[in-house]
Scaffold this motif. Structure first.
Motif, mmCIF file in Angstrom:
data_model
loop_
_atom_site.group_PDB
_atom_site.id
_atom_site.type_symbol
_atom_site.label_atom_id
_atom_site.label_comp_id
_atom_site.label_asym_id
_atom_site.label_seq_id
_atom_site.Cartn_x
_atom_site.Cartn_y
_atom_site.Cartn_z
ATOM 1 N N ARG A 158 45.954 83.350 23.403
ATOM 2 C CA ARG A 158 45.570 84.160 22.249
ATOM 3 C C ARG A 158 45.356 83.349 20.978
ATOM 4 N N ALA A 159 45.730 82.078 20.983
ATOM 5 C CA ALA A 159 45.514 81.228 19.812
ATOM 6 C C ALA A 159 45.449 79.777 20.267
ATOM 7 N N ILE A 160 44.824 78.947 19.445
ATOM 8 C CA ILE A 160 44.658 77.524 19.740
ATOM 9 C C ILE A 160 45.185 76.717 18.562
ATOM 10 N N VAL A 161 46.023 75.739 18.845
ATOM 11 C CA VAL A 161 46.499 74.793 17.826
ATOM 12 C C VAL A 161 45.906 73.429 18.149
ATOM 13 N N LEU A 162 45.301 72.816 17.148
ATOM 14 C CA LEU A 162 44.678 71.502 17.294
ATOM 15 C C LEU A 162 45.424 70.513 16.408
ATOM 16 N N THR A 163 45.878 69.398 16.982
ATOM 17 C CA THR A 163 46.613 68.403 16.207
ATOM 18 C C THR A 163 46.351 67.007 16.777
ATOM 19 N N GLY A 164 46.980 65.997 16.178
ATOM 20 C CA GLY A 164 46.771 64.625 16.618
ATOM 21 C C GLY A 164 48.068 63.940 17.011
ATOM 22 N N ALA A 165 47.988 63.025 17.952
ATOM 23 C CA ALA A 165 49.144 62.214 18.331
ATOM 24 C C ALA A 165 49.277 61.055 17.346
ATOM 25 N N GLY A 166 50.522 60.646 17.091
ATOM 26 C CA GLY A 166 50.738 59.508 16.202
ATOM 27 C C GLY A 166 50.589 59.857 14.732
ATOM 28 N N ARG A 167 50.030 58.930 13.955
ATOM 29 C CA ARG A 167 50.023 59.080 12.501
ATOM 30 C C ARG A 167 48.735 59.651 11.935
ATOM 31 N N ALA A 168 47.779 60.002 12.781
ATOM 32 C CA ALA A 168 46.509 60.534 12.298
ATOM 33 C C ALA A 168 46.173 61.847 12.997
ATOM 34 N N PHE A 169 45.421 62.680 12.302
ATOM 35 C CA PHE A 169 44.810 63.862 12.913
ATOM 36 C C PHE A 169 43.575 63.383 13.673
ATOM 37 N N CYS A 170 42.557 62.951 12.955
ATOM 38 C CA CYS A 170 41.381 62.311 13.554
ATOM 39 C C CYS A 170 40.690 61.538 12.444
ATOM 40 N N ALA A 171 40.542 60.242 12.643
ATOM 41 C CA ALA A 171 39.992 59.368 11.607
ATOM 42 C C ALA A 171 38.475 59.288 11.636
ATOM 43 N N GLY A 172 37.827 60.231 12.341
ATOM 44 C CA GLY A 172 36.366 60.226 12.395
ATOM 45 C C GLY A 172 35.859 59.575 13.664
ATOM 46 N N MET A 173 34.579 59.270 13.670
ATOM 47 C CA MET A 173 33.962 58.644 14.841
ATOM 48 C C MET A 173 34.469 57.226 15.029
ATOM 49 N N ASP A 174 34.738 56.856 16.257
ATOM 50 C CA ASP A 174 35.126 55.488 16.572
ATOM 51 C C ASP A 174 33.955 54.567 16.231
ATOM 52 N N MET A 175 34.170 53.611 15.346
ATOM 53 C CA MET A 175 33.083 52.760 14.866
ATOM 54 C C MET A 175 32.462 51.930 15.981
ATOM 55 N N ASP A 176 33.230 51.620 17.015
ATOM 56 C CA ASP A 176 32.666 50.870 18.135
ATOM 57 C C ASP A 176 31.582 51.681 18.841
ATOM 58 N N ILE A 234 43.848 76.895 14.823
ATOM 59 C CA ILE A 234 44.710 76.412 13.750
ATOM 60 C C ILE A 234 44.735 74.896 13.818
ATOM 61 N N SER A 235 44.253 74.223 12.787
ATOM 62 C CA SER A 235 44.371 72.767 12.731
ATOM 63 C C SER A 235 45.688 72.411 12.061
ATOM 64 N N ALA A 236 46.556 71.720 12.808
ATOM 65 C CA ALA A 236 47.821 71.211 12.273
ATOM 66 C C ALA A 236 47.583 69.742 11.940
ATOM 67 N N ILE A 237 47.318 69.472 10.672
ATOM 68 C CA ILE A 237 46.808 68.160 10.250
ATOM 69 C C ILE A 237 47.986 67.257 9.905
ATOM 70 N N ASN A 238 48.292 66.363 10.822
ATOM 71 C CA ASN A 238 49.501 65.555 10.736
ATOM 72 C C ASN A 238 49.318 64.248 9.974
ATOM 73 N N GLY A 239 48.078 63.822 9.765
ATOM 74 C CA GLY A 239 47.836 62.551 9.081
ATOM 75 C C GLY A 239 46.408 62.510 8.580
ATOM 76 N N ALA A 240 45.763 61.368 8.733
ATOM 77 C CA ALA A 240 44.402 61.210 8.209
ATOM 78 C C ALA A 240 43.421 62.138 8.910
ATOM 79 N N ALA A 241 42.626 62.845 8.091
ATOM 80 C CA ALA A 241 41.502 63.652 8.582
ATOM 81 C C ALA A 241 40.291 63.180 7.796
ATOM 82 N N ALA A 242 39.463 62.388 8.446
ATOM 83 C CA ALA A 242 38.338 61.763 7.745
ATOM 84 C C ALA A 242 37.065 61.943 8.548
#
Length: 270
Positions: free
Chosen positions: A50-68, A110-118
């Protein structure tokens, strides 16, 4: 389905999706992107969720596209066939693009933003229905510092959430803001201590799962995401049609019954 770069777990009626590349600050790859879409659609199809929680492992939520990966993408990649989906007549075309599909999910996200969201990490947070931030969260559009532009609809979304002046500031300067600044400009719904972030997000998910009608949530989410394209008259007409249908639903009958009987609700979502 097993996943390589995300985790998919259940907490009661809540699907918890975790970006799981902590060593790369959960930077987005083609694999992670594909797995995320599969997980969101999988949760959307499951009547027990009935609901979705989105979060990140470690110290970041999601730092954007992987530059590689970003450096390897040819110009036509953004329109590559692998990212296209068959048109769904039950969803707005606006919410069927590569990154704008969260609004079309029938469950609240629900975004549970634990660190960097870029960059794209911020884009995904903006497409969520709720944003709860840890005190350690930081936010940045980042695009201008990479020689890029306001991509994937963020120039449409961001002003609607934080206002034109704040959106211009965040996009053109690419400056970082902390959680309290994000709260002040309305970018997030609330800020909590780091150790309370996931419990807070799960508590909100439980409220949405047990205390209110999942049918009502599903319809109202669609109304909210449809509204930017409607006139007031069109919004009223849709509301009138949905009200007529809701009065005939099982959840309406239960909503009246549990109130009159002074007991906990037992909504079915029907």
């Amino acid at each position: 389905m097993s996943y390589q770069q995300i985790q998919f777990t259940l907490d009661g009626a809540t699907a918890v999706i975790t970006f799981n590349r902590p060593e790369r600050m959960n930077a987005l790859t083609k694999v992670l992107e594909s797995e995320l879409r599969d997980a969101v659609e999988r949760a959307g199809r499951n009547p027990e969720i009935r609901a979705i929680v989105l979060t990140g492992a470690g110290r970041a939520f999601c730092a954007g596209m992987d530059m590689d990966e970003l450096e390897m993408l040819p110009p036509e990649d953004i329109q590559a066939e692998q990212w296209m989906r068959a048109y769904d007549m039950n969803r707005r075309a606006d919410y069927q693009t590569r990154y704008s599909y969260f609004p079309a999910a029938p469950k609240p996200i629900i975004s549970a933003i634990n660190g960097a969201a870029a960059g794209l990490g911020l884009v995904m947070a903006l497409y969520s229905d709720f944003r709860i931030a840890s005190e350690q969260a930081v936010f940045a559009t980042a695009f201008a510092k990479r020689g890029l532009i306001a991509e994937h609809g963020i120039a449409w979304m961001l002003p609607r959430i934080v206002g034109h002046a704040n959106a211009t500031d965040l996009l053109l300067t690419s400056r970082k803001i902390d959680a309290e600044q994000a709260l002040d400009m309305g970018l997030v719904n609330r800020v909590v201590p780091a150790d309370q972030l996931l419990p807070e997000a799960l508590a909100l998910a439980r409220t949405l799962s047990t205390e209110v009608s999942p049918r009502s949530v599903r319809v109202m989410k669609r109304q909210l995401w449809e509204a930017p394209y409607q006139t007031l008259g069109e919004a009223v007409a849709l509301a009138n049609a949905e009200m007529f249908t809701s009065l005939q639903s099982e959840d309406f009958t239960e909503g009246v019954a549990h109130f009159q009987e002074r007991r906990a609700a037992r909504f079915t979502g029907k």
